[in-house]
Design a protein around this motif. Sequence first.
Motif, PDB file in Angstrom:
ATOM      1  N   LEU A 176       0.816  -1.225   0.000  1.00 27.94           N
ATOM      2  CA  LEU A 176       0.000   0.000   0.000  1.00 27.94           C
ATOM      3  C   LEU A 176       0.848   1.274   0.000  1.00 27.94           C
ATOM      4  O   LEU A 176       0.304   2.377  -0.003  1.00 27.94           O
ATOM      5  CB  LEU A 176      -0.933   0.001   1.222  1.00 27.94           C
ATOM      6  N   ASN A 177       2.174   1.072   0.031  1.00 25.87           N
ATOM      7  CA  ASN A 177       3.098   2.213   0.014  1.00 25.87           C
ATOM      8  C   ASN A 177       2.869   3.162   1.200  1.00 25.87           C
ATOM      9  O   ASN A 177       2.783   4.380   1.053  1.00 25.87           O
ATOM     10  CB  ASN A 177       2.973   2.975  -1.318  1.00 25.87           C
ATOM     11  N   ILE A 178       2.722   2.543   2.375  1.00 25.65           N
ATOM     12  CA  ILE A 178       2.595   3.315   3.621  1.00 25.65           C
ATOM     13  C   ILE A 178       3.585   2.739   4.630  1.00 25.65           C
ATOM     14  O   ILE A 178       4.159   1.675   4.397  1.00 25.65           O
ATOM     15  CB  ILE A 178       1.146   3.272   4.186  1.00 25.65           C
ATOM     16  N   SER A 179       3.775   3.397   5.758  1.00 22.23           N
ATOM     17  CA  SER A 179       4.755   2.923   6.746  1.00 22.23           C
ATOM     18  C   SER A 179       4.185   1.744   7.545  1.00 22.23           C
ATOM     19  O   SER A 179       2.963   1.590   7.670  1.00 22.23           O
ATOM     20  CB  SER A 179       5.140   4.049   7.704  1.00 22.23           C
ATOM     21  N   GLU A 180       5.111   0.955   8.092  1.00 22.42           N
ATOM     22  CA  GLU A 180       4.695  -0.200   8.899  1.00 22.42           C
ATOM     23  C   GLU A 180       3.950   0.265  10.151  1.00 22.42           C
ATOM     24  O   GLU A 180       3.005  -0.386  10.609  1.00 22.42           O
ATOM     25  CB  GLU A 180       5.927  -1.028   9.270  1.00 22.42           C
ATOM     26  N   LYS A 181       4.360   1.392  10.683  1.00 22.24           N
ATOM     27  CA  LYS A 181       3.697   1.945  11.872  1.00 22.24           C
ATOM     28  C   LYS A 181       2.236   2.293  11.560  1.00 22.24           C
ATOM     29  O   LYS A 181       1.325   2.037  12.358  1.00 22.24           O
ATOM     30  CB  LYS A 181       4.444   3.191  12.357  1.00 22.24           C
ATOM     31  N   THR A 182       2.018   2.875  10.365  1.00 23.42           N
ATOM     32  CA  THR A 182       0.645   3.217   9.949  1.00 23.42           C
ATOM     33  C   THR A 182      -0.207   1.954   9.826  1.00 23.42           C
ATOM     34  O   THR A 182      -1.371   1.928  10.232  1.00 23.42           O
ATOM     35  CB  THR A 182       0.659   3.973   8.598  1.00 23.42           C
ATOM     36  N   VAL A 183       0.406   0.886   9.283  1.00 23.34           N
ATOM     37  CA  VAL A 183      -0.316  -0.390   9.157  1.00 23.34           C
ATOM     38  C   VAL A 183      -0.717  -0.897  10.536  1.00 23.34           C
ATOM     39  O   VAL A 183      -1.855  -1.335  10.749  1.00 23.34           O
ATOM     40  CB  VAL A 183       0.546  -1.451   8.426  1.00 23.34           C
ATOM     41  N   LYS A 184       0.219  -0.832  11.504  1.00 25.73           N
ATOM     42  CA  LYS A 184      -0.081  -1.298  12.867  1.00 25.73           C
ATOM     43  C   LYS A 184      -1.263  -0.532  13.452  1.00 25.73           C
ATOM     44  O   LYS A 184      -2.141  -1.116  14.100  1.00 25.73           O
ATOM     45  CB  LYS A 184       1.143  -1.119  13.768  1.00 25.73           C
ATOM     46  N   ASN A 185      -1.287   0.780  13.225  1.00 28.43           N
ATOM     47  CA  ASN A 185      -2.410   1.596  13.711  1.00 28.43           C
ATOM     48  C   ASN A 185      -3.728   1.174  13.069  1.00 28.43           C
ATOM     49  O   ASN A 185      -4.756   1.064  13.742  1.00 28.43           O
ATOM     50  CB  ASN A 185      -2.154   3.085  13.422  1.00 28.43           C
ATOM     51  N   HIS A 186      -3.683   0.940  11.752  1.00 27.95           N
ATOM     52  CA  HIS A 186      -4.890   0.492  11.033  1.00 27.95           C
ATOM     53  C   HIS A 186      -5.385  -0.843  11.582  1.00 27.95           C
ATOM     54  O   HIS A 186      -6.579  -1.021  11.824  1.00 27.95           O
ATOM     55  CB  HIS A 186      -4.611   0.360   9.534  1.00 27.95           C
ATOM     56  N   VAL A 187      -4.445  -1.782  11.768  1.00 29.02           N
ATOM     57  CA  VAL A 187      -4.807  -3.122  12.258  1.00 29.02           C
ATOM     58  C   VAL A 187      -5.446  -3.013  13.644  1.00 29.02           C
ATOM     59  O   VAL A 187      -6.476  -3.645  13.928  1.00 29.02           O
ATOM     60  CB  VAL A 187      -3.574  -4.054  12.292  1.00 29.02           C
ATOM     61  N   SER A 188      -4.863  -2.179  14.491  1.00 25.57           N
ATOM     62  CA  SER A 188      -5.414  -1.977  15.837  1.00 25.57           C
ATOM     63  C   SER A 188      -6.834  -1.418  15.768  1.00 25.57           C
ATOM     64  O   SER A 188      -7.743  -1.891  16.463  1.00 25.57           O
ATOM     65  CB  SER A 188      -4.498  -1.022  16.599  1.00 25.57           C
ATOM     66  N   ASN A 189      -7.047  -0.428  14.904  1.00 29.40           N
ATOM     67  CA  ASN A 189      -8.389   0.165  14.739  1.00 29.40           C
ATOM     68  C   ASN A 189      -9.393  -0.841  14.187  1.00 29.40           C
ATOM     69  O   ASN A 189     -10.552  -0.880  14.600  1.00 29.40           O
ATOM     70  CB  ASN A 189      -8.323   1.381  13.810  1.00 29.40           C
ATOM     71  N   ILE A 190      -8.920  -1.651  13.220  1.00 30.91           N
ATOM     72  CA  ILE A 190      -9.790  -2.676  12.614  1.00 30.91           C
ATOM     73  C   ILE A 190     -10.252  -3.661  13.690  1.00 30.91           C
ATOM     74  O   ILE A 190     -11.443  -3.975  13.790  1.00 30.91           O
ATOM     75  CB  ILE A 190      -9.047  -3.433  11.482  1.00 30.91           C
ATOM     76  N   PHE A 191      -9.299  -4.145  14.517  1.00 30.28           N
ATOM     77  CA  PHE A 191      -9.643  -5.109  15.575  1.00 30.28           C
ATOM     78  C   PHE A 191     -10.718  -4.542  16.502  1.00 30.28           C
ATOM     79  O   PHE A 191     -11.658  -5.236  16.885  1.00 30.28           O
ATOM     80  CB  PHE A 191      -8.397  -5.476  16.385  1.00 30.28           C
ATOM     81  N   LYS A 192     -10.574  -3.256  16.863  1.00 30.31           N
ATOM     82  CA  LYS A 192     -11.556  -2.628  17.759  1.00 30.31           C
ATOM     83  C   LYS A 192     -12.922  -2.528  17.088  1.00 30.31           C
ATOM     84  O   LYS A 192     -13.955  -2.836  17.685  1.00 30.31           O
ATOM     85  CB  LYS A 192     -11.084  -1.218  18.153  1.00 30.31           C
ATOM     86  N   LYS A 193     -12.924  -2.088  15.833  1.00 28.91           N
ATOM     87  CA  LYS A 193     -14.192  -1.848  15.137  1.00 28.91           C
ATOM     88  C   LYS A 193     -14.981  -3.137  14.875  1.00 28.91           C
ATOM     89  O   LYS A 193     -16.211  -3.149  14.954  1.00 28.91           O
ATOM     90  CB  LYS A 193     -13.937  -1.125  13.812  1.00 28.91           C
ATOM     91  N   ILE A 194     -14.273  -4.210  14.529  1.00 24.27           N
ATOM     92  CA  ILE A 194     -14.997  -5.456  14.210  1.00 24.27           C
ATOM     93  C   ILE A 194     -15.013  -6.427  15.396  1.00 24.27           C
ATOM     94  O   ILE A 194     -15.511  -7.546  15.287  1.00 24.27           O
ATOM     95  CB  ILE A 194     -14.423  -6.147  12.944  1.00 24.27           C
ATOM     96  N   ASN A 195     -14.455  -5.952  16.525  1.00 20.36           N
ATOM     97  CA  ASN A 195     -14.516  -6.705  17.778  1.00 20.36           C
ATOM     98  C   ASN A 195     -13.856  -8.084  17.683  1.00 20.36           C
ATOM     99  O   ASN A 195     -14.457  -9.108  17.996  1.00 20.36           O
ATOM    100  CB  ASN A 195     -15.987  -6.847  18.225  1.00 20.36           C
ATOM    101  N   VAL A 196     -12.613  -8.100  17.224  1.00 22.17           N
ATOM    102  CA  VAL A 196     -11.824  -9.345  17.193  1.00 22.17           C
ATOM    103  C   VAL A 196     -10.502  -9.080  17.914  1.00 22.17           C
ATOM    104  O   VAL A 196     -10.119  -7.933  18.156  1.00 22.17           O
ATOM    105  CB  VAL A 196     -11.551  -9.831  15.745  1.00 22.17           C
ATOM    106  N   SER A 197      -9.799 -10.196  18.243  1.00 22.55           N
ATOM    107  CA  SER A 197      -8.571 -10.027  19.020  1.00 22.55           C
ATOM    108  C   SER A 197      -7.318 -10.521  18.304  1.00 22.55           C
ATOM    109  O   SER A 197      -6.214 -10.352  18.807  1.00 22.55           O
ATOM    110  CB  SER A 197      -8.700 -10.750  20.365  1.00 22.55           C
ATOM    111  N   ASP A 198      -7.486 -11.166  17.140  1.00 27.01           N
ATOM    112  CA  ASP A 198      -6.287 -11.600  16.415  1.00 27.01           C
ATOM    113  C   ASP A 198      -6.542 -11.612  14.905  1.00 27.01           C
ATOM    114  O   ASP A 198      -7.669 -11.413  14.445  1.00 27.01           O
ATOM    115  CB  ASP A 198      -5.800 -12.983  16.893  1.00 27.01           C
ATOM    116  N   ARG A 199      -5.469 -11.880  14.147  1.00 28.42           N
ATOM    117  CA  ARG A 199      -5.529 -11.812  12.687  1.00 28.42           C
ATOM    118  C   ARG A 199      -6.416 -12.905  12.091  1.00 28.42           C
ATOM    119  O   ARG A 199      -7.096 -12.686  11.088  1.00 28.42           O
ATOM    120  CB  ARG A 199      -4.104 -11.892  12.106  1.00 28.42           C
ATOM    121  N   THR A 200      -6.405 -14.070  12.723  1.00 27.24           N
ATOM    122  CA  THR A 200      -7.244 -15.172  12.217  1.00 27.24           C
ATOM    123  C   THR A 200      -8.723 -14.813  12.304  1.00 27.24           C
ATOM    124  O   THR A 200      -9.490 -15.006  11.353  1.00 27.24           O
ATOM    125  CB  THR A 200      -6.979 -16.472  13.014  1.00 27.24           C
TER     126      THR A 200
END
Length: 215
Positions: A176-200
Amino acid sequence: MTKPINIMIADDHHMVREGLKQLLELEGDIVVNAEADDGVQCIDMLKEKQTDVLLLDINMPNMNGLQVLKHLRKKNNDVKVLILTIHNEVEYLVKAVEIGVDGYVLKDSESALLKKAIYCVYNGETFIQPELAPVLNKRLDQKNSAASNSSLTKREIEVLKLLAEGLFNKEIAYTLNISEKTVKNHVSNIFKKINVSDRTQAAVYAIKNNIVDIF
């Protein structure tokens, strides 16, 4: 006598097609004027044969029934499509409905039910096998609720898709041509929004909610 309904049967089992043809043509108001044994042949024959209702199996070589349905809807082909399948799993039914199927009937149904389904879709109505309708409605309600509750941004959906495909944060960042830190933030937000705790769990959510396509 009114003109008969022209049917095409797309199924990779010859005996199934033969049995259906005999069954449907008994009363003279339905004519099976074409048969196809795989998805590609089905699409080709639809260009040549005047077809009112397509009886479409899901499990077929070259292109499965859902792929055929998706192709027809993309091309704005107005043939009525009635899926006739052994699959009673709700995922197949939900997928077919979302693509735009006109009817969905199981192969172990009574012949009277199949004929009723053919008449319904021919007349512009939708026909879902009665036993499947409650499960379908429940699943669609769940999906609508999940979609409205998650409110994922466009970028978060892009990240979730790649995450569901098994990519690591570093690979997602590169794609996506973004920083790894930005990805981590997105992943954290996604987990909160869809109410999951891991990647699986996130990947399962993405598949169930059609964010990634399993077909």
